[in-house]
Structure formats: structure tokens, C-alpha cells
Write a protein that holds these residues in place. Structure first.
Motif, short mmCIF file in Angstrom:
data_model
loop_
_atom_site.label_atom_id
_atom_site.label_comp_id
_atom_site.label_asym_id
_atom_site.label_seq_id
_atom_site.Cartn_x
_atom_site.Cartn_y
_atom_site.Cartn_z
N SER A 70 2.82 13.32 -1.60
CA SER A 70 2.54 12.72 -2.88
C SER A 70 3.58 11.51 -3.20
O SER A 70 4.55 11.78 -2.93
N VAL A 71 2.87 10.79 -4.03
CA VAL A 71 3.82 9.59 -4.40
C VAL A 71 3.86 9.86 -6.01
O VAL A 71 3.08 10.33 -6.53
N THR A 72 5.00 9.71 -6.40
CA THR A 72 5.44 9.60 -7.70
C THR A 72 5.68 8.39 -8.65
O THR A 72 5.62 7.57 -7.89
N ARG A 73 5.84 8.38 -9.68
CA ARG A 73 6.10 7.41 -10.37
C ARG A 73 7.54 6.65 -9.92
O ARG A 73 7.66 5.41 -9.73
N HIS A 74 8.29 7.40 -9.68
CA HIS A 74 9.49 7.27 -9.03
C HIS A 74 9.48 6.32 -7.70
O HIS A 74 10.10 5.21 -7.61
N ASP A 75 8.63 6.79 -6.65
CA ASP A 75 8.41 6.03 -5.58
C ASP A 75 7.74 4.84 -5.73
O ASP A 75 8.15 3.75 -5.24
N LEU A 76 6.64 4.68 -6.68
CA LEU A 76 6.36 3.46 -7.00
C LEU A 76 7.02 2.39 -7.88
O LEU A 76 6.91 1.04 -7.31
N LEU A 77 7.77 2.84 -8.62
CA LEU A 77 8.90 1.80 -9.28
C LEU A 77 10.03 1.50 -8.24
O LEU A 77 10.05 0.28 -7.97
N PHE A 93 -6.63 13.04 -9.44
CA PHE A 93 -7.10 11.96 -8.48
C PHE A 93 -6.28 12.06 -7.11
O PHE A 93 -5.18 12.47 -7.34
N VAL A 94 -6.84 11.75 -6.06
CA VAL A 94 -6.27 11.50 -4.85
C VAL A 94 -6.15 10.18 -4.08
O VAL A 94 -7.10 9.50 -4.73
N ALA A 95 -5.49 9.86 -3.35
CA ALA A 95 -5.33 8.43 -2.75
C ALA A 95 -5.22 8.55 -1.40
O ALA A 95 -5.12 9.43 -0.74
N ASN A 96 -5.40 7.29 -0.59
CA ASN A 96 -5.10 7.45 0.81
C ASN A 96 -3.96 6.03 1.15
O ASN A 96 -3.60 5.53 0.24
N GLU A 97 -3.94 6.14 2.28
CA GLU A 97 -2.83 5.05 2.87
C GLU A 97 -2.93 3.85 2.35
O GLU A 97 -2.24 2.95 2.16
N SER A 98 -4.20 3.45 2.42
CA SER A 98 -4.57 2.04 1.99
C SER A 98 -4.91 1.69 0.53
O SER A 98 -4.95 0.59 0.37
N THR A 99 -4.60 2.70 -0.32
CA THR A 99 -4.84 2.55 -1.68
C THR A 99 -3.44 1.47 -1.92
O THR A 99 -2.39 1.77 -1.37
N THR A 100 -3.85 0.56 -2.64
CA THR A 100 -2.84 -0.29 -3.13
C THR A 100 -1.64 0.20 -4.41
O THR A 100 -2.06 1.01 -5.11
N THR A 112 0.68 -1.11 -0.10
CA THR A 112 0.08 0.05 0.04
C THR A 112 0.70 1.18 0.11
O THR A 112 2.00 1.10 0.42
N LEU A 113 0.25 2.37 -0.36
CA LEU A 113 1.00 3.58 -0.34
C LEU A 113 1.46 3.96 0.91
O LEU A 113 2.41 4.56 1.21
#
Length: 144
Positions: free
Chosen positions: A125-132, A91-98, A16-17
Motif C-alpha cells: 500500500s502507498v501512504t500519504r507519506h510515501d507520496l509526499l 479504491f485500489v491502484a496498480n503500478e502504472s497509476t500516476t 508512477t506508484l
């Protein structure tokens, strides 16, 4: 997926985020001028940032493209404010967003980052870098 045996990586990898360390904690107030927004994005090498009110509540998002559109339409960045040029449909997310959902949404909506809401406020904010980084199993502090 890469091995997730690195220190700081939970068993089974990040899901999760809320489990990952985001690299973008930039938040911009609604009444900052477009020029202030542009300078802040340039100084932090960010492509965009969430716009927040006095309580830190998400109001919208401003990107480099929003600033460029404002300039191209003849707006003066010294007088226009963030709330006048921001997008309110981001779009926004929360900490439980996968992480998987965040990747899918970013891909479908062509987003570079997603603000994460915690207790009603933009936390980061999460970036593509963070997700990768999270998806290949690199733990917090890998950039150090």
C-alpha cells in the motif's frame, strides 16, 4: 518540486506508484479477528490495511475507524472477523497509476493509503507519506 538528483531517483522524478518504495506491506487475511486486526495496526503504526483472501486477492480494506465503529456498535472484536467489518468500496491502484492520480484520489476520497495490485494480488500500500516523499524527490531508503 525539490531537485531529483539524489541517488535512486529516476531522471525527471518519480511518475508512477511502481517507481516508489512503499512503506506499508501489511496485508490482513479475511478471517483474522477484529482484535488481531487492531493489534496488528497498532503494532505497525498503520491506520488501515487491505484485506486479502488465501490467494492474496484484494477483498476490502479495514481502517481504525472500521474497528472503532464495530466497537461502538457493540461487536466483540474477539469474535468478529475482518471480512465482517471491512469496507468493500475502497479504491485500489496498480503500478502504472500516476502519483498525481493517487494524490487526487486520496484527497477526494479522504484516504490515508491505497493498496497497489500487482499480478492480481495486493503487493503493498502507498501512504500519504510515501507520496509526499516521492513528490519532493526523495529517493528510496531516505528513512534509513
Amino acid at each position: 518540486m525539490a531537485s531529483t538528483t539524489m541517488e535512486g531517483v529516476p531522471p525527471g522524478g518519480f511518475k508512477t506508484l511502481g517507481e516508489i518504495d512503499a512503506t506499508n506491506d501489511l496485508r490482513i487475511h479475511t478471517k483474522k479477528t477484529g482484535m488481531d486486526v487492531a493489534l496488528e495496526l497498532l503494532a505497525t503504526h498503520s491506520s488501515g490495511a487491505p484485506i486479502v483472501d488465501d490467494q492474496g486477492k484484494f477483498m476490502g480494506f479495514v481502517s481504525e475507524f472500521d474497528l472503532l465503529r464495530a466497537i461502538e456498535s457493540g461487536k466483540d472484536l474477539n469474535t468478529v472477523t475482518a471480512d465482517q467489518i471491512m469496507s468493500t468500496s475502497h479504491f485500489v491502484a496498480n503500478e502504472s497509476t500516476t502519483i498525481g492520480d493517487a494524490i487526487r484520489i486520496m484527497n477526494e476520497k479522504h484516504l490515508i493509503n491505497i493498496p497497489v495490485i500487482k499480478e492480481g494480488q495486493v503487493a503493498y500500500s502507498v501512504t500519504r507519506h510515501d507520496l509526499l516523499r516521492a513528490r519532493i524527490g526523495l529517493g528510496p531508503g531516505i528513512e534509513s
